[in-house]
Design a protein around this motif. Structure first.
Motif, short mmCIF file in Angstrom:
data_model
loop_
_atom_site.label_atom_id
_atom_site.label_comp_id
_atom_site.label_asym_id
_atom_site.label_seq_id
_atom_site.Cartn_x
_atom_site.Cartn_y
_atom_site.Cartn_z
N ALA A 79 0.87 -1.17 0.00
CA ALA A 79 0.00 0.00 0.00
C ALA A 79 0.90 1.22 0.00
N ARG A 80 0.60 2.16 -0.88
CA ARG A 80 1.45 3.34 -1.03
C ARG A 80 0.60 4.59 -0.81
N ALA A 81 1.16 5.54 -0.08
CA ALA A 81 0.49 6.83 0.13
C ALA A 81 1.55 7.92 0.15
N ASP A 82 1.31 8.97 -0.59
CA ASP A 82 2.26 10.09 -0.64
C ASP A 82 3.68 9.62 -0.95
N GLY A 83 3.80 8.65 -1.83
CA GLY A 83 5.12 8.20 -2.25
C GLY A 83 5.81 7.27 -1.28
N ALA A 84 5.15 6.93 -0.19
CA ALA A 84 5.79 6.03 0.80
C ALA A 84 5.01 4.72 0.90
N ILE A 85 5.71 3.65 1.22
CA ILE A 85 5.05 2.37 1.47
C ILE A 85 4.48 2.40 2.89
N VAL A 86 3.16 2.22 3.01
CA VAL A 86 2.53 2.32 4.32
C VAL A 86 1.88 1.00 4.75
N GLY A 87 1.99 -0.02 3.90
CA GLY A 87 1.43 -1.31 4.28
C GLY A 87 1.91 -2.38 3.32
N ALA A 88 1.82 -3.63 3.78
CA ALA A 88 2.28 -4.74 2.94
C ALA A 88 1.64 -6.04 3.39
N ALA A 89 1.67 -7.01 2.48
CA ALA A 89 1.31 -8.39 2.80
C ALA A 89 2.00 -9.26 1.76
#
Ligand SMILES: CC(C)(COP(=O)(O)OP(=O)(O)OC[C@H]1O[C@@H](n2cnc3c(N)ncnc32)[C@H](O)[C@@H]1OP(=O)(O)O)[C@@H](O)C(=O)NCCC(=O)NCCS
Length: 148
Positions: free
Chosen positions: A43-53
């Motif tokens: 999951a990406r927000a504002d160019g940053a990775i903010v979540g994963a699975a």
């Protein structure tokens, strides 16, 4: 989930950011890079990775692992979204039963359709995985969800 959060397939270039999220959540790093690059979502927000699975694949069984959301993006549906994306990926890979083992989200995964399963059953299906052989062995609760 806020509109500005986008979920997409992970690539090898995402591994360092995902490992940083996992480390900050005290989740296992063993095998994470391989799983994220092979069958992961971010999951990406504002160019940053903010979540994963990520998934490990064992024929018709899959192991859902490395589910993590950055602390400042929790409780907005990102966790549910990355799990759903990993499940879609698993279905595409022919997975029927998705397993996981968790110590930290025992009350969360049942909200997403997962139910505790006997360790012997999970071991039979995904027991070769790093998580099942070396991590969470005593306190982790194995769970499963039928995907199809
Ligand atoms: C577990 C985790 C991925 C959930 O991500 P999230 O983006 O907050 O999840 P969602 O927004 O989809 O769901 C939030 C809901 O689940 C609840 N919830 C979140 N984490 C929970 C947990 N560990 N146990 C029980 N409930 C939890 C929240 O209270 C919230 O409830 P509400 O909708 O009634 O307010 C996130 O808290 C996290 O990264 N935790 C640390 C890493 C971890 O434990 N990963 C699982 C390893 S197997």
């Amino acid at each position: 989930m806020p509109l500005e959060v986008a979920i997409r397939r992970a690539g090898a270039e995402d591994v360092p950011a995902v490992e940083a999220l996992l480390a900050s959540a005290s989740l296992p790093l063993n095998g994470a890079a391989e799983a994220v690059a092979r069958a992961g979502v971010v999951a990406r927000a504002d160019g940053a990775i903010v979540g994963a699975a990520a998934l490990e694949l064992y024929g018709e069984a899959g192991l859902l692992r490395s589910v993590v959301v950055a602390p400042d993006h929790r409780r907005t549906g990102v966790g549910r979204a990355v799990v759903a994306a990993a499940e879609a990926l698993a279905r595409d890979e022919g997975v029927r039963d998705m397993y996981l083992i968790t110590e930290t989200a025992i009350d969360w995964f049942p909200r997403l359709g997962y139910t505790p399963v006997e360790r012997a059953v999970a071991n039979e299906a995904v027991g070769a995985s790093v998580e099942f052989t070396t991590i969470c062995h005593d306190k982790g609760v194995p769970m499963v969800r039928r995907l199809r």
